[in-house]
Design a protein around this motif. Structure first.
Motif, PDB file in Angstrom:
ATOM      1  N   MET A 153       4.327  66.618  14.882  1.00 29.31           N
ATOM      2  CA  MET A 153       4.258  67.305  16.185  1.00 29.31           C
ATOM      3  C   MET A 153       2.604  68.031  16.175  1.00 29.31           C
ATOM      4  O   MET A 153       2.233  68.525  15.247  1.00 29.31           O
ATOM      5  CB  MET A 153       5.300  68.441  16.205  1.00 29.31           C
ATOM      6  N   ALA A 154       2.335  67.903  17.312  1.00 32.87           N
ATOM      7  CA  ALA A 154       0.958  68.607  17.612  1.00 32.87           C
ATOM      8  C   ALA A 154       1.224  70.092  17.658  1.00 32.87           C
ATOM      9  O   ALA A 154       2.041  70.675  17.705  1.00 32.87           O
ATOM     10  CB  ALA A 154       0.304  68.205  18.887  1.00 32.87           C
ATOM     11  N   LYS A 155       0.180  70.858  17.224  1.00 27.72           N
ATOM     12  CA  LYS A 155      -0.047  72.187  17.019  1.00 27.72           C
ATOM     13  C   LYS A 155       0.112  72.773  18.375  1.00 27.72           C
ATOM     14  O   LYS A 155      -0.718  72.211  19.297  1.00 27.72           O
ATOM     15  CB  LYS A 155      -1.098  72.811  16.387  1.00 27.72           C
ATOM     16  N   PRO A 156       0.715  73.853  18.691  1.00 27.51           N
ATOM     17  CA  PRO A 156       0.659  74.404  19.932  1.00 27.51           C
ATOM     18  C   PRO A 156      -0.755  75.134  20.049  1.00 27.51           C
ATOM     19  O   PRO A 156      -1.537  75.420  19.368  1.00 27.51           O
ATOM     20  CB  PRO A 156       1.557  75.629  19.968  1.00 27.51           C
ATOM     21  N   LEU A 157      -1.341  75.041  21.510  1.00 27.81           N
ATOM     22  CA  LEU A 157      -2.289  75.896  21.801  1.00 27.81           C
ATOM     23  C   LEU A 157      -2.078  77.318  21.791  1.00 27.81           C
ATOM     24  O   LEU A 157      -1.171  77.704  22.598  1.00 27.81           O
ATOM     25  CB  LEU A 157      -2.748  75.446  23.350  1.00 27.81           C
ATOM     26  N   ARG A 158      -2.865  77.997  20.966  1.00 28.14           N
ATOM     27  CA  ARG A 158      -2.560  79.354  20.889  1.00 28.14           C
ATOM     28  C   ARG A 158      -3.681  80.354  21.733  1.00 28.14           C
ATOM     29  O   ARG A 158      -4.908  80.423  21.415  1.00 28.14           O
ATOM     30  CB  ARG A 158      -3.254  79.635  19.180  1.00 28.14           C
ATOM     31  N   ILE A 159      -2.997  80.883  22.397  1.00 29.59           N
ATOM     32  CA  ILE A 159      -3.848  81.722  23.356  1.00 29.59           C
ATOM     33  C   ILE A 159      -3.690  83.349  22.840  1.00 29.59           C
ATOM     34  O   ILE A 159      -2.542  83.863  23.008  1.00 29.59           O
ATOM     35  CB  ILE A 159      -3.353  81.602  25.051  1.00 29.59           C
ATOM     36  N   GLY A 160      -4.619  83.854  22.729  1.00 30.74           N
ATOM     37  CA  GLY A 160      -4.750  85.279  22.609  1.00 30.74           C
ATOM     38  C   GLY A 160      -4.929  85.872  23.656  1.00 30.74           C
ATOM     39  O   GLY A 160      -6.050  86.064  24.445  1.00 30.74           O
ATOM     40  N   LEU A 161      -3.729  86.852  24.364  1.00 33.15           N
ATOM     41  CA  LEU A 161      -3.765  87.819  25.423  1.00 33.15           C
ATOM     42  C   LEU A 161      -4.298  89.225  25.024  1.00 33.15           C
ATOM     43  O   LEU A 161      -3.297  89.547  24.085  1.00 33.15           O
ATOM     44  CB  LEU A 161      -2.676  87.668  26.095  1.00 33.15           C
ATOM     45  N   THR A 162      -5.026  89.853  25.519  1.00 33.93           N
ATOM     46  CA  THR A 162      -5.321  91.157  25.212  1.00 33.93           C
ATOM     47  C   THR A 162      -5.725  91.910  26.546  1.00 33.93           C
ATOM     48  O   THR A 162      -6.041  91.453  27.589  1.00 33.93           O
ATOM     49  CB  THR A 162      -6.367  91.208  23.988  1.00 33.93           C
ATOM     50  N   GLY A 163      -6.038  93.281  26.240  1.00 32.52           N
ATOM     51  CA  GLY A 163      -6.178  93.970  27.467  1.00 32.52           C
ATOM     52  C   GLY A 163      -5.985  95.605  26.817  1.00 32.52           C
ATOM     53  O   GLY A 163      -5.172  95.824  26.126  1.00 32.52           O
ATOM     54  N   GLY A 164      -6.753  96.657  27.549  1.00 31.97           N
ATOM     55  CA  GLY A 164      -6.413  97.851  27.067  1.00 31.97           C
ATOM     56  C   GLY A 164      -5.151  98.295  27.792  1.00 31.97           C
ATOM     57  O   GLY A 164      -4.573  97.624  28.513  1.00 31.97           O
ATOM     58  N   ILE A 165      -4.872  99.483  27.291  1.00 35.10           N
ATOM     59  CA  ILE A 165      -3.502  99.946  27.840  1.00 35.10           C
ATOM     60  C   ILE A 165      -3.722 100.376  29.190  1.00 35.10           C
ATOM     61  O   ILE A 165      -4.607 100.723  29.653  1.00 35.10           O
ATOM     62  CB  ILE A 165      -3.216 101.692  27.072  1.00 35.10           C
ATOM     63  N   GLY A 166      -2.566 100.080  29.975  1.00 34.54           N
ATOM     64  CA  GLY A 166      -2.495 100.091  31.337  1.00 34.54           C
ATOM     65  C   GLY A 166      -3.287  99.211  32.115  1.00 34.54           C
ATOM     66  O   GLY A 166      -3.194  99.307  33.282  1.00 34.54           O
ATOM     67  N   SER A 167      -3.678  98.082  31.365  1.00 34.62           N
ATOM     68  CA  SER A 167      -4.292  96.922  32.135  1.00 34.62           C
ATOM     69  C   SER A 167      -3.487  95.688  32.667  1.00 34.62           C
ATOM     70  O   SER A 167      -3.814  95.237  33.666  1.00 34.62           O
ATOM     71  CB  SER A 167      -5.177  95.945  31.032  1.00 34.62           C
ATOM     72  N   GLU A 177       4.389  87.635  10.251  1.00 28.65           N
ATOM     73  CA  GLU A 177       5.390  87.179  11.317  1.00 28.65           C
ATOM     74  C   GLU A 177       4.931  86.228  12.230  1.00 28.65           C
ATOM     75  O   GLU A 177       5.482  85.193  12.917  1.00 28.65           O
ATOM     76  CB  GLU A 177       6.274  88.292  11.951  1.00 28.65           C
ATOM     77  N   ILE A 178       3.756  86.578  12.859  1.00 25.55           N
ATOM     78  CA  ILE A 178       3.028  85.936  14.031  1.00 25.55           C
ATOM     79  C   ILE A 178       2.657  84.554  13.151  1.00 25.55           C
ATOM     80  O   ILE A 178       2.940  83.292  14.263  1.00 25.55           O
ATOM     81  CB  ILE A 178       1.743  86.453  14.299  1.00 25.55           C
ATOM     82  N   ASP A 179       2.370  84.223  12.162  1.00 22.68           N
ATOM     83  CA  ASP A 179       1.950  82.811  11.635  1.00 22.68           C
ATOM     84  C   ASP A 179       3.431  82.138  11.556  1.00 22.68           C
ATOM     85  O   ASP A 179       3.229  80.895  11.537  1.00 22.68           O
ATOM     86  CB  ASP A 179       1.308  83.047  10.035  1.00 22.68           C
ATOM     87  N   ARG A 180       4.419  82.716  10.972  1.00 26.01           N
ATOM     88  CA  ARG A 180       5.654  82.061  11.100  1.00 26.01           C
ATOM     89  C   ARG A 180       6.289  81.549  12.386  1.00 26.01           C
ATOM     90  O   ARG A 180       6.556  80.373  12.380  1.00 26.01           O
ATOM     91  CB  ARG A 180       6.981  83.040  10.411  1.00 26.01           C
ATOM     92  N   ARG A 181       5.922  82.541  13.518  1.00 29.23           N
ATOM     93  CA  ARG A 181       6.452  81.914  14.716  1.00 29.23           C
ATOM     94  C   ARG A 181       5.618  80.969  15.307  1.00 29.23           C
ATOM     95  O   ARG A 181       5.768  79.852  16.030  1.00 29.23           O
ATOM     96  CB  ARG A 181       6.376  83.138  15.571  1.00 29.23           C
ATOM     97  N   ILE A 182       4.393  80.945  14.947  1.00 33.55           N
ATOM     98  CA  ILE A 182       3.204  79.778  15.314  1.00 33.55           C
ATOM     99  C   ILE A 182       3.673  78.509  14.575  1.00 33.55           C
ATOM    100  O   ILE A 182       3.796  77.483  15.187  1.00 33.55           O
ATOM    101  CB  ILE A 182       1.808  80.109  14.757  1.00 33.55           C
ATOM    102  N   ALA A 183       4.267  78.725  13.536  1.00 30.37           N
ATOM    103  CA  ALA A 183       4.551  77.424  12.655  1.00 30.37           C
ATOM    104  C   ALA A 183       5.693  76.754  13.118  1.00 30.37           C
ATOM    105  O   ALA A 183       6.194  75.563  13.161  1.00 30.37           O
ATOM    106  CB  ALA A 183       4.427  77.510  11.140  1.00 30.37           C
TER     107      ALA A 183
END
Length: 201
Positions: A1-15, A97-103
């Motif tokens: 199975m292909a690995k999922p595309l991993r998008i890092g979503l970020t932004g400051g508080i209240g963004s 835990e993030i690595d586990r969920r990615i896998a």
């Protein structure tokens, strides 16, 4: 199975980052919320509680067995070394835990909702793309004051602890503008970016 595309979503508080994350989930992304994982490991019985008790003492554990967030927040804002000690306990647990969920992810795209993405190379290394939800600092302050009931000085103290707007924008592969934007417009911007997510940078 292909690995999922991993998008890092970020932004400051209240963004509006959490709002965008919810929209991405509606579009089919698997969303992993780093803040939620952090809260889980500092809840009663969480994996971080005993290490925190040993590092900071029992006064930082509330009567219900969870982290006393108000007491700890006051300490880490006043003491950068205490902040580093706390992060050294919590961040490895959250990363694991993030690595586990990615896998385990079966969707083609996983969105990692990472408030500290820009501040940490360890978080950046987990991402194929970095998407930044952006608005002005004044808008952030106004939103958080309205949402949390905090005084302006408290919101400004939080902003001072986070990466600057310029730093986030410099790290971005894509920027989601959420300044003076209604939900319908924001949703359209998110959808447009989602539809183009696999195109070369």
């Amino acid at each position: 199975m292909a690995k999922p595309l991993r998008i890092g979503l970020t932004g400051g508080i209240g963004s509006g980052k959490s709002t965008v994350a919810a929209m991405l989930a509606e579009l089919g992304a698997t969303v992993v919320d780093a803040d939620a994982l952090s809260r889980a490991c500092t809840a009663a019985g969480g994996a971080a509680i005993e290490p925190i008790r040993r590092a900071f003492g029992p006064d930082f554990i509330a009567p219900d067995g969870a982290l006393d967030r108000a007491r700890m927040r006051a300490l880490v804002f006043a003491d950068p070394q205490a902040k580093a000690r706390l992060e050294a306990i919590i961040h490895p647990l959250v990363r694991a835990e993030i690595d586990r969920r990615i896998a385990a992810c079966t969707a083609d795209t996983i969105v990692l909702d990472l408030p500290l993405l820009v501040e940490s190379d360890a978080w950046r290394q987990r991402c194929d793309r970095v998407w930044v939800v952006d608005c002005t600092p004044e808008t952030q302050i106004r939103r958080v004051m309205a949402r949390n009931g905090w005084p302006r000085a408290q919101v400004q103290a939080v902003l001072a602890q986070q990466a600057s707007r310029a730093q986030r924008l410099a790290a971005a592969d894509a920027v989601i503008d959420n300044e003076g934007t209604d939900l319908a417009t924001l949703r359209a911007r998110v959808r447009q970016l989602w539809d183009r997510r696999t195109l070369p940078l």
